[in-house]
Design a protein around this motif. Sequence first.
Motif, PDB file in Angstrom:
ATOM      1  N   ARG A   1     -14.714  59.576  80.293  1.00 51.19           N
ATOM      2  CA  ARG A   1     -15.374  58.297  80.018  1.00 51.19           C
ATOM      3  C   ARG A   1     -16.622  58.508  79.162  1.00 51.19           C
ATOM      4  O   ARG A   1     -16.872  57.775  78.215  1.00 51.19           O
ATOM      5  CB  ARG A   1     -15.739  57.605  81.340  1.00 51.19           C
ATOM      6  N   ASN A   2     -17.405  59.516  79.503  1.00 50.76           N
ATOM      7  CA  ASN A   2     -18.631  59.788  78.753  1.00 50.76           C
ATOM      8  C   ASN A   2     -18.329  60.220  77.317  1.00 50.76           C
ATOM      9  O   ASN A   2     -19.055  59.864  76.383  1.00 50.76           O
ATOM     10  CB  ASN A   2     -19.460  60.868  79.454  1.00 50.76           C
ATOM     11  N   MET A   3     -17.258  60.999  77.147  1.00 47.33           N
ATOM     12  CA  MET A   3     -16.871  61.444  75.804  1.00 47.33           C
ATOM     13  C   MET A   3     -16.407  60.266  74.952  1.00 47.33           C
ATOM     14  O   MET A   3     -16.743  60.167  73.777  1.00 47.33           O
ATOM     15  CB  MET A   3     -15.766  62.504  75.896  1.00 47.33           C
ATOM     16  N   ILE A   4     -15.638  59.353  75.558  1.00 47.08           N
ATOM     17  CA  ILE A   4     -15.193  58.155  74.839  1.00 47.08           C
ATOM     18  C   ILE A   4     -16.402  57.334  74.406  1.00 47.08           C
ATOM     19  O   ILE A   4     -16.505  56.886  73.270  1.00 47.08           O
ATOM     20  CB  ILE A   4     -14.244  57.299  75.721  1.00 47.08           C
ATOM     21  N   SER A   5     -17.338  57.143  75.354  1.00 45.97           N
ATOM     22  CA  SER A   5     -18.547  56.367  75.073  1.00 45.97           C
ATOM     23  C   SER A   5     -19.351  57.002  73.937  1.00 45.97           C
ATOM     24  O   SER A   5     -19.843  56.311  73.042  1.00 45.97           O
ATOM     25  CB  SER A   5     -19.402  56.288  76.342  1.00 45.97           C
ATOM     26  N   GLN A   6     -19.451  58.329  73.961  1.00 48.53           N
ATOM     27  CA  GLN A   6     -20.208  59.045  72.932  1.00 48.53           C
ATOM     28  C   GLN A   6     -19.552  58.902  71.565  1.00 48.53           C
ATOM     29  O   GLN A   6     -20.219  58.705  70.554  1.00 48.53           O
ATOM     30  CB  GLN A   6     -20.323  60.531  73.307  1.00 48.53           C
ATOM     31  N   ARG A   7     -18.193  58.960  71.542  1.00 45.12           N
ATOM     32  CA  ARG A   7     -17.462  58.816  70.277  1.00 45.12           C
ATOM     33  C   ARG A   7     -17.655  57.419  69.688  1.00 45.12           C
ATOM     34  O   ARG A   7     -17.814  57.259  68.483  1.00 45.12           O
ATOM     35  CB  ARG A   7     -15.965  59.090  70.494  1.00 45.12           C
ATOM     36  N   VAL A   8     -17.638  56.410  70.569  1.00 40.65           N
ATOM     37  CA  VAL A   8     -17.833  55.029  70.110  1.00 40.65           C
ATOM     38  C   VAL A   8     -19.227  54.862  69.512  1.00 40.65           C
ATOM     39  O   VAL A   8     -19.392  54.308  68.421  1.00 40.65           O
ATOM     40  CB  VAL A   8     -17.614  54.016  71.265  1.00 40.65           C
ATOM     41  N   LYS A   9     -20.248  55.375  70.223  1.00 39.31           N
ATOM     42  CA  LYS A   9     -21.634  55.265  69.734  1.00 39.31           C
ATOM     43  C   LYS A   9     -21.794  55.988  68.399  1.00 39.31           C
ATOM     44  O   LYS A   9     -22.465  55.507  67.486  1.00 39.31           O
ATOM     45  CB  LYS A   9     -22.601  55.860  70.766  1.00 39.31           C
ATOM     46  N   SER A  10     -21.164  57.171  68.299  1.00 38.73           N
ATOM     47  CA  SER A  10     -21.248  57.950  67.071  1.00 38.73           C
ATOM     48  C   SER A  10     -20.573  57.209  65.913  1.00 38.73           C
ATOM     49  O   SER A  10     -21.099  57.173  64.797  1.00 38.73           O
ATOM     50  CB  SER A  10     -20.571  59.308  67.286  1.00 38.73           C
ATOM     51  N   GLY A  11     -19.415  56.589  66.199  1.00 37.14           N
ATOM     52  CA  GLY A  11     -18.691  55.824  65.183  1.00 37.14           C
ATOM     53  C   GLY A  11     -19.484  54.630  64.694  1.00 37.14           C
ATOM     54  O   GLY A  11     -19.528  54.342  63.487  1.00 37.14           O
ATOM     55  N   VAL A  12     -20.127  53.926  65.621  1.00 36.35           N
ATOM     56  CA  VAL A  12     -20.947  52.754  65.273  1.00 36.35           C
ATOM     57  C   VAL A  12     -22.141  53.190  64.418  1.00 36.35           C
ATOM     58  O   VAL A  12     -22.446  52.572  63.394  1.00 36.35           O
ATOM     59  CB  VAL A  12     -21.433  52.023  66.552  1.00 36.35           C
TER      60      VAL A  12
END
Length: 199
Positions: free
Chosen positions: A126-137
């Motif tokens: 979950r944390n990795m998904i969240s980090q990827r989303v933030k990085s993409g944004v």
Amino acid sequence: MANIYGYCRCSTNETRQDITRQERELKALGVTNNKYIYKEYESGTKVNRVELQRLLDSVSEGDTIVATEVSRITRSTKQLCEIIEIAKNKHLKLILGSFVVDCTKELDPMTEGMLKMMGVFSELERNMISQRVKSGVANARSKGKIVGRPSLTINNVPQKVKDMYDLYKSGSISKTDYAKMCSVSRPTLDKYLKIILEG
């Protein structure tokens, strides 16, 4: 007599069809009574979930809680440990997909350790998904791209909504009728009205 309870969860941004799939899987795992299936539309990281708490309050000694996988119950390692303690204190059985944790008798330390490790991996995912989303944004913004829904303007308001505004303003039609006649939901109409008033 011991009961078998099911718990299924979708994040609010997932489709309701996913809940239906989980319900089918819960029945395959032994939940026979629909009234014993608790459905939740919340993030797995949210600790205070109404339906999960209702389920934990409802179960009694010897009962079974079924979920399709650990991450449906929770994506928080801390909360998973709390649920394990509740299961041990109430002597419950947990069936999480193909993984069975039997707390109706003394819990095997290896089984408990395995379950906690599954919880750690679920939280990590979950944390990795969240980090990827933030990085993409952040990457999109750095390139000047607009992230998120575009803001509405008066040009986005359907002509029919504009045409009928005077009828609503004069009190000739109610907001519910206004929404129906324009084939939009009440929340959408409220957004349009806000734009009209600001315009």
